[in-house]
Design an enzyme around this catalytic site. Structure first.
Site, PDB file in Angstrom:
ATOM      1  N   GLU A 436      -1.270   6.004   7.154  1.00 62.65           N
ATOM      2  CA  GLU A 436      -2.554   5.303   7.202  1.00 62.65           C
ATOM      3  C   GLU A 436      -2.989   4.946   8.616  1.00 62.65           C
ATOM      4  O   GLU A 436      -4.186   5.002   8.934  1.00 62.65           O
ATOM      5  CB  GLU A 436      -2.493   4.048   6.322  1.00 62.65           C
ATOM      6  CG  GLU A 436      -2.530   4.322   4.832  1.00 62.65           C
ATOM      7  CD  GLU A 436      -1.220   4.847   4.269  1.00 62.65           C
ATOM      8  OE1 GLU A 436      -1.215   5.342   3.123  1.00 62.65           O
ATOM      9  OE2 GLU A 436      -0.185   4.756   4.986  1.00 62.65           O
ATOM     10  N   HIS A 505      -0.736  -1.512  -6.729  1.00 61.23           N
ATOM     11  CA  HIS A 505      -1.942  -0.721  -6.961  1.00 61.23           C
ATOM     12  C   HIS A 505      -3.059  -1.614  -7.483  1.00 61.23           C
ATOM     13  O   HIS A 505      -3.947  -1.147  -8.195  1.00 61.23           O
ATOM     14  CB  HIS A 505      -1.672   0.406  -7.973  1.00 61.23           C
ATOM     15  CG  HIS A 505      -0.675   1.412  -7.506  1.00 61.23           C
ATOM     16  ND1 HIS A 505       0.672   1.225  -7.634  1.00 61.23           N
ATOM     17  CD2 HIS A 505      -0.838   2.612  -6.900  1.00 61.23           C
ATOM     18  CE1 HIS A 505       1.318   2.270  -7.133  1.00 61.23           C
ATOM     19  NE2 HIS A 505       0.427   3.126  -6.682  1.00 61.23           N
TER      20      HIS A 505
END
Length: 704
Positions: A436, A505
């Site tokens: 990321e 998540h």
């Protein structure tokens, strides 16, 4: 196979690698050699002058480059003005002088003067910048520049094959990026070398190894054989690796030309480990005598690059002792004059301190919003995102989309990018490494080169490795460069719960990112707003965090008739979901729908509820909020994130401060419990706000 050389050699112009010998002057004329000596002495004299000003209380901070001059000049001379780009580090003053930065400008920066051409007094000294020489402003964190350099090089490569290549400068350029050896311990350095090697990008990594990361010796930092960075980076394909004596200018000049030639020919990146010396302490706040043995200091003094180079010129009879003394006096005079002049210049005005947090060109205000010629069939939110991307990529060929799994056949884990790489090719829509920080840092570099990257972070829960690239880099570029550079990256992130995603998540991240001046944040609740806001984000000159609630991607109640391609939604304008008179709900994202369901039940009992969907968190439409609260007299702020320090607390505080006399009850908040979000649906719904919980809170406040 990785390439490695230890050189004492000139460049072989046929293949970009060093040969076995250098001629006695490195192919340079007398004037060129004397210019090198001038730059060395100019940089060293400025170092000493600033240290003197510090002792006099006229300057505040300095990081000296004494001992690094030979390496920096060699690479500065290899740069092609107007073509190459550079991401130097804090010790690279001599490199900047070699590019052409004037001593007067350097002193303006050291003193933080209003006319400081690098940062306007916003940054500490030694954060080098130049719009003229393609040097984006630096930050203080070490290592963040590597990925941005890779992004700039990737932009060069993309532009070389794009339809805009003819109108863009630098398509055959090379990107220089440097650091000390300690910074190579940062993960982003390894990510950058990996990406550059994989893509054969024209990046020249220059590691100026002075063997000390502040007080930590290199052997305690680097795992390579003999604490060598080059040894540590073995195994990368296409990477030219050269380890050389960074105190010997003629050798380093050969190495620099070799590295730039290798990169410029498209063979891939080069990694240069230049062994230099640190003749002064790490910074003016440090005293190296406290931790460096005297033997170490004395050994470094024997390798002073100025002494080494001037002795070469003496032997060649280019220089004599008397002429050299006169030469140094002239430089000292020049430096003193520059410093005295800079000291007389004005300090920054206080009213300039808050400027250039965001784009001030007026572009955001000039866009034609909410103009729509027709609406299409109902569309779900994820498809609205896909269509917005497609339409804007057709409109603007500078938009590049990348992230993990975004290319076909996957098309993103939620299919938000499905079909786009097929439509636009894998030059414009491509998969990134699973890293990321790489995604964000490379996007910044591409944006600095004039492209419009739109990146995807698969889940908000996984954005944290990129956090420093957001907070310290992306949102700071405009401000810290005093409006010289901008990084208008659009970052799409799937967030939110209610999908049984468990601890990792289900996060909402807007509370963290709303604390970043310079970042626009959108959080749409329906398909039409998602499309209109994303299209706006892709047209603005500021970085945008675009939050997409994955629980709404395919919900029928979040679908909308699809707006046409001309429809864009302004940032900072809330939407009145429904009007009412007894209570104001201020909310966003999935909570718009949960609030709507709860309000329908409460209205069956005779109450009238108004729902405000703020749509964007930064900027926040406070006028719409205040108007509603002053009408109803009661307010409840609802968000999905944890209650403590969630963004709702900011809204509640603003209401309390600005609508106090209109309130007929306390400002209430509803959010998730202050726990992680568990996996099982029973546990998840126990933590998150639900329409039932919202109904109970509405009832309590209405009956207050």
């Amino acid at each position: 196979m990785a390439k490695e050389n230890k050189v004492e050699a000139t460049i072989d112009k046929n293949n970009g690698t060093p040969s076995s010998k250098i001629d006695s002057s490195g192919g340079m004329t007398k004037n060129e050699l004397m210019n090198v000596l001038r730059l060395m002495n100019l940089s060293r004299t400025i170092d000493h002058k600033v240290m003197s000003l510090l002792k006099q209380g006229k300057a505040l901070f300095h990081i000296a480059g004494a001992g690094h001059e030979a390496t920096q000049i060699a690479f500065g001379l290899a740069m092609q003005k107007g073509v190459d780009w550079a991401f130097p580090y804090y010790r690279d003053m001599c490199f900047m002088l070699t590019l052409g930065l004037k001593p007067e400008d350097i002193f303006l920066g050291f003193l933080g003067k209003a006319d400081d051409p690098m940062t306007g007094g916003r940054q500490m000294p030694c954060h080098w910048t130049s719009k003229e020489f393609n040097v984006p402003t630096q930050s203080s964190p070490t290592g963040t520049q590597f990925l941005q350099a890779v992004g700039a090089a990737l932009a060069m490569k993309k532009l070389a094959s794009s339809s805009t290549a003819k109108s863009m400068k630098g398509i055959n350029g090379v990107v220089y990026v440097s650091s000390g050896e300690g910074t190579t311990s940062q993960g982003e350095f390894h990510e950058a070398v990996n990406w550059a090697s994989r893509e054969k990008l024209p990046v020249v990594f220059v590691i100026q190894n002075n063997k000390w990361a502040i007080s930590v010796p290199v052997q305690n930092q680097t795992a390579g054989k003999n604490a060598s960075v080059c040894e540590m980076m073995k195994g990368y394909e296409n990477l030219l690796r050269i380890e050389a004596d960074g105190t010997d200018f003629l050798q380093m000049n050969t190495v620099a030309q070799s590295a730039f030639n290798y990169a410029r020919l498209g063979k891939g990146p080069a990694l240069i480990e230049a062994h230099v010396v640190r003749l002064l302490s790490h910074s003016s706040s440090d005293d190296q005598k406290k931790y460096r043995p005297i033997e170490s200091l004395n050994e470094d003094l024997k390798k002073d690059p100025i002494e080494i180079f001037s002795n070469v010129l003496f032997k060649k009879e280019i220089l004599t002792e008397p002429s050299y003394e006169e030469f140094k006096k002239e430089i000292t005079y020049q430096v003193n004059e520059a410093a005295d002049w800079a000291l007389r210049q004005k300090d920054p005005a206080e009213d300039s301190a808050a400027r250039f947090v965001f784009d001030e060109s007026g572009k955001r205000e000039r866009l034609e919003y909410e103009r729509m010629t027709h609406e299409g069939k109902p569309i779900v939110l994820v498809d609205a995102v896909n269509h917005a991307l497609r339409e804007e990529m057709e409109r603007n060929d500078k938009i590049y989309l990348f992230g993990e799994d975004v290319a076909d056949g996957k098309g993103g884990v939620f299919t938000a990018t499905k079909g786009l790489s097929t439509a636009f090719g894998k030059e414009r829509v491509f998969n990134s490494p699973l890293a990321e920080a790489s995604i964000a840092g490379v996007a910044i570099g591409m944006a600095l080169r004039g492209l419009k990257p739109c990146v995807e972070i698969q889940f908000g829960d996984y954005i944290w490795p990129a956090f420093m690239q957001f907070r310290d880099e992306m949102v700071m570029y405009r401000y810290r460069s005093n409006n010289l550079f901008e990084a208008p990256v659009v970052t799409r992130v799937a967030v939110g719960g209610y999908i049984h995603g468990g601890l990792y998540h289900s996060q909402n991240i807007e509370g963290f990112f709303s604390h970043m001046p310079g970042l626009l944040i959108a959080y749409p609740s329906n398909a039409a707003d998602a499309k209109g806001l994303l299209k706006t984000a892709l047209r603005l000159n500021d970085p945008v965090l675009f939050l997409e609630h994955k629980g709404l991607y395919r919900q029928s109640y979040a679908s909308s008739p699809e707006p046409d391609a001309d429809y864009i939604v302004p940032f900072g304008k809330a939407r009145i979901v429904k009007e009412g008179n007894d209570l104001s709900i201020i909310t966003y994202g999935a909570m718009v729908h949960e609030s709507n369901f709860a309000s329908k039940k409460i209205e069956e009992e005779g109450y009238s509820v108004e729902i405000i969907d703020i749509r964007t968190i930064a900027p926040l439409d406070v006028d719409a909020i205040y108007k509603s609260v002053k009408k109803t007299g009661k307010a409840i702020v609802i968000h999905e994130d944890t209650l403590t320090a969630g963004f709702g607390a900011e809204i509640a505080a603003l209401i309390s401060e600005n609508c106090f006399e209109s309130l007929d009850g306390p400002v209430k908040r509803i959010g998730a419990m202050d726990t992680p979000i568990p996996f099982h649906p029973n546990l998840e719904y126990a933590i998150l706000p639900t329409r039932g919980k919202i109904y109970e809170s509405l009832k309590q406040l209405l009956e207050y």
